[in-house]
Design a protein around this motif. Structure first.
Motif, PDB file in Angstrom:
ATOM      1  N   SER A  50       0.825  -1.207   0.000  1.00 52.35           N
ATOM      2  CA  SER A  50       0.000   0.000   0.000  1.00 52.35           C
ATOM      3  C   SER A  50       0.857   1.253   0.000  1.00 52.35           C
ATOM      4  CB  SER A  50      -0.926  -0.003   1.229  1.00 52.35           C
ATOM      5  OG  SER A  50      -1.771  -1.139   1.224  1.00 52.35           O
ATOM      6  N   ALA A  51       1.927   1.248   0.802  1.00 58.53           N
ATOM      7  CA  ALA A  51       2.831   2.397   0.833  1.00 58.53           C
ATOM      8  C   ALA A  51       3.500   2.596  -0.528  1.00 58.53           C
ATOM      9  CB  ALA A  51       3.883   2.202   1.923  1.00 58.53           C
ATOM     10  N   ALA A  52       3.828   1.489  -1.211  1.00 56.40           N
ATOM     11  CA  ALA A  52       4.451   1.588  -2.527  1.00 56.40           C
ATOM     12  C   ALA A  52       3.486   2.175  -3.561  1.00 56.40           C
ATOM     13  CB  ALA A  52       4.932   0.213  -2.982  1.00 56.40           C
ATOM     14  N   VAL A  53       2.196   1.831  -3.455  1.00 58.84           N
ATOM     15  CA  VAL A  53       1.197   2.399  -4.367  1.00 58.84           C
ATOM     16  C   VAL A  53       1.137   3.913  -4.209  1.00 58.84           C
ATOM     17  CG1 VAL A  53      -1.258   2.543  -4.916  1.00 58.84           C
ATOM     18  CG2 VAL A  53      -0.215   0.323  -4.477  1.00 58.84           C
ATOM     19  N   VAL A  54       1.063   4.364  -2.954  1.00 56.89           N
ATOM     20  CA  VAL A  54       0.997   5.803  -2.688  1.00 56.89           C
ATOM     21  C   VAL A  54       2.263   6.498  -3.182  1.00 56.89           C
ATOM     22  CG1 VAL A  54       0.811   7.548  -0.877  1.00 56.89           C
ATOM     23  CG2 VAL A  54      -0.536   5.454  -0.718  1.00 56.89           C
ATOM     24  N   ALA A  55       3.427   5.869  -2.934  1.00 55.22           N
ATOM     25  CA  ALA A  55       4.697   6.461  -3.374  1.00 55.22           C
ATOM     26  C   ALA A  55       4.783   6.508  -4.892  1.00 55.22           C
ATOM     27  CB  ALA A  55       5.866   5.660  -2.807  1.00 55.22           C
ATOM     28  N   ILE A 173       3.811  -1.445  -6.825  1.00 52.37           N
ATOM     29  CA  ILE A 173       4.060  -0.714  -8.071  1.00 52.37           C
ATOM     30  C   ILE A 173       3.157  -1.240  -9.183  1.00 52.37           C
ATOM     31  CG2 ILE A 173       5.776  -0.287  -9.862  1.00 52.37           C
ATOM     32  CD1 ILE A 173       7.901  -0.278  -7.667  1.00 52.37           C
ATOM     33  N   LEU A 174       2.985  -2.555  -9.224  1.00 48.31           N
ATOM     34  CA  LEU A 174       2.091  -3.150 -10.221  1.00 48.31           C
ATOM     35  C   LEU A 174       0.659  -2.635 -10.036  1.00 48.31           C
ATOM     36  CD1 LEU A 174       1.538  -5.176 -12.490  1.00 48.31           C
ATOM     37  CD2 LEU A 174       1.212  -6.931 -10.732  1.00 48.31           C
ATOM     38  N   GLY A 175       0.199  -2.618  -8.777  1.00 46.78           N
ATOM     39  CA  GLY A 175      -1.139  -2.106  -8.515  1.00 46.78           C
ATOM     40  C   GLY A 175      -1.266  -0.633  -8.849  1.00 46.78           C
ATOM     41  N   GLY A 176      -0.224   0.127  -8.552  1.00 46.14           N
ATOM     42  CA  GLY A 176      -0.262   1.553  -8.845  1.00 46.14           C
ATOM     43  C   GLY A 176      -0.224   1.864 -10.319  1.00 46.14           C
ATOM     44  N   SER A 177       0.451   1.011 -11.104  1.00 44.68           N
ATOM     45  CA  SER A 177       0.567   1.263 -12.545  1.00 44.68           C
ATOM     46  C   SER A 177      -0.684   0.849 -13.307  1.00 44.68           C
ATOM     47  CB  SER A 177       1.780   0.517 -13.107  1.00 44.68           C
ATOM     48  OG  SER A 177       1.623  -0.883 -12.956  1.00 44.68           O
ATOM     49  N   VAL A 187      -6.270  -1.020  -3.140  1.00 42.33           N
ATOM     50  CA  VAL A 187      -7.212  -2.137  -3.017  1.00 42.33           C
ATOM     51  C   VAL A 187      -6.705  -3.355  -3.793  1.00 42.33           C
ATOM     52  CG1 VAL A 187      -9.536  -2.930  -3.601  1.00 42.33           C
ATOM     53  CG2 VAL A 187      -9.217  -0.666  -2.606  1.00 42.33           C
ATOM     54  N   ALA A 188      -6.190  -3.126  -4.999  1.00 46.90           N
ATOM     55  CA  ALA A 188      -5.662  -4.231  -5.802  1.00 46.90           C
ATOM     56  C   ALA A 188      -4.442  -4.868  -5.142  1.00 46.90           C
ATOM     57  CB  ALA A 188      -5.294  -3.725  -7.200  1.00 46.90           C
ATOM     58  N   ALA A 189      -3.537  -4.037  -4.616  1.00 44.80           N
ATOM     59  CA  ALA A 189      -2.322  -4.559  -3.988  1.00 44.80           C
ATOM     60  C   ALA A 189      -2.644  -5.340  -2.722  1.00 44.80           C
ATOM     61  CB  ALA A 189      -1.368  -3.409  -3.668  1.00 44.80           C
ATOM     62  N   VAL A 190      -3.552  -4.816  -1.897  1.00 48.35           N
ATOM     63  CA  VAL A 190      -3.933  -5.512  -0.674  1.00 48.35           C
ATOM     64  C   VAL A 190      -4.620  -6.830  -1.003  1.00 48.35           C
ATOM     65  CG1 VAL A 190      -5.426  -5.420   1.360  1.00 48.35           C
ATOM     66  CG2 VAL A 190      -4.084  -3.412   0.711  1.00 48.35           C
ATOM     67  N   GLY A 191      -5.511  -6.810  -1.988  1.00 48.86           N
ATOM     68  CA  GLY A 191      -6.176  -8.047  -2.385  1.00 48.86           C
ATOM     69  C   GLY A 191      -5.197  -9.099  -2.867  1.00 48.86           C
ATOM     70  N   LEU A 192      -4.172  -8.665  -3.628  1.00 51.18           N
ATOM     71  CA  LEU A 192      -3.180  -9.604  -4.137  1.00 51.18           C
ATOM     72  C   LEU A 192      -2.324 -10.178  -3.013  1.00 51.18           C
ATOM     73  CD1 LEU A 192      -1.901 -10.972  -6.550  1.00 51.18           C
ATOM     74  CD2 LEU A 192      -0.452  -8.966  -6.889  1.00 51.18           C
ATOM     75  N   THR A 193      -1.922  -9.349  -2.047  1.00 52.01           N
ATOM     76  CA  THR A 193      -1.110  -9.845  -0.937  1.00 52.01           C
ATOM     77  C   THR A 193      -1.906 -10.809  -0.059  1.00 52.01           C
ATOM     78  OG1 THR A 193      -1.695  -7.865   0.359  1.00 52.01           O
ATOM     79  CG2 THR A 193       0.380  -7.826  -0.856  1.00 52.01           C
ATOM     80  N   VAL A 194      -3.195 -10.524   0.134  1.00 53.48           N
ATOM     81  CA  VAL A 194      -4.043 -11.433   0.909  1.00 53.48           C
ATOM     82  C   VAL A 194      -4.164 -12.774   0.189  1.00 53.48           C
ATOM     83  CG1 VAL A 194      -6.393 -11.856   1.744  1.00 53.48           C
ATOM     84  CG2 VAL A 194      -5.322  -9.624   2.100  1.00 53.48           C
TER      85      VAL A 194
END
Length: 221
Positions: A50-55, A173-177, A187-194
């Motif tokens: 999540s922090a990487a998405v924001v960054a 980064i993948l979720g952010g891109s 949301v996408a990154a958290v869902g993938l990590t879960v």
């Protein structure tokens, strides 16, 4: 779970300016990741992603580098403290609650498997233990029971924490891109990590059922 993702999305939608994010975000990231290394209820992988998405959506080119360094250092510090506390339990005649907590989180068969891998691959197994969900504690306990010195553990865990931080940052980064809005990427990154964290548990459950089926088949030809 859906309510949790909705809450994260609502928070990210109302992000403060970048200067405020830097002042609050990095210390918060550090504390949450370090705490997550000690207490298993904190989802550190999702936090880093999540922090990487924001960054990724910030204008500063160094934001992603800072997220990576903060996450890796916090994970290393948390692991080091937990290992040191576990060492005190190993050396004490009566043990300690930290060592008992580690034992309680590992089944005998997983501990035996971790000890076997540690004997075969030595310190390099620490890197894989960090990358495999729920693999860190069994290997750490195996290191403790083998009385691996703290300095040697830290050397191996450094590479593990760097690889772990890079992996979950790449997920962010993948979720952010893929999405134009930060909250969508979160949301996408958290869902993938879960999903990633759930796969090993599901695999162990399926293997357990398969073994039970094999034993039943042999007993009832």
């Amino acid at each position: 779970m859906i309510h949790g993702l909705t809450g994260i999305a609502a928070v990210v939608r109302e992000l403060p300016p970048e200067s405020t994010q830097h002042a609050v975000g990095y210390p918060s990231l550090f504390l949450l990741v370090a705490l997550g290394a000690l207490v298993p209820i904190v989802p550190t992988g999702a936090i880093v992603s999540s922090a990487a998405v924001v960054a990724f959506h910030q204008s500063s080119p160094l934001s992603l580098l800072f997220v990576f360094l903060v996450a890796a250092f916090a994970a290393l510090l948390g692991d080091t403290v937990l290992y040191w506390l576990g060492q005190r339990g190993v050396r004490s005649r009566n043990g300690s609650r930290w060592l008992a907590s580690l034992r309680g989180r590992v089944t005998p068969d997983r501990l035996a498997h971790a000890q076997e891998r540690l004997d075969t691959h030595q310190v390099s197994v620490l890197v894989l233990s960090r990358l495999v969900p729920a693999g860190r504690i069994p290997v750490m306990l195996a290191c403790l029971l083998s009385e691996m010195p703290l300095r040697r553990f830290v050397r191996g865990d450094l590479a593990a924490c760097l690889a772990w931080a890079a992996t979950y940052q790449l997920i962010g980064i993948l979720g952010g891109s893929l999405f134009p809005e930060p909250w969508q990427g979160v949301v996408a990154a958290v869902g993938l990590t879960v999903l990633i964290s759930a796969v090993p548990a599901l695999w162990r459950r399926l293997r357990g059922r398969a073994k039970v089926g094999e034993v039943s088949g042999h007993e009832h030809p």
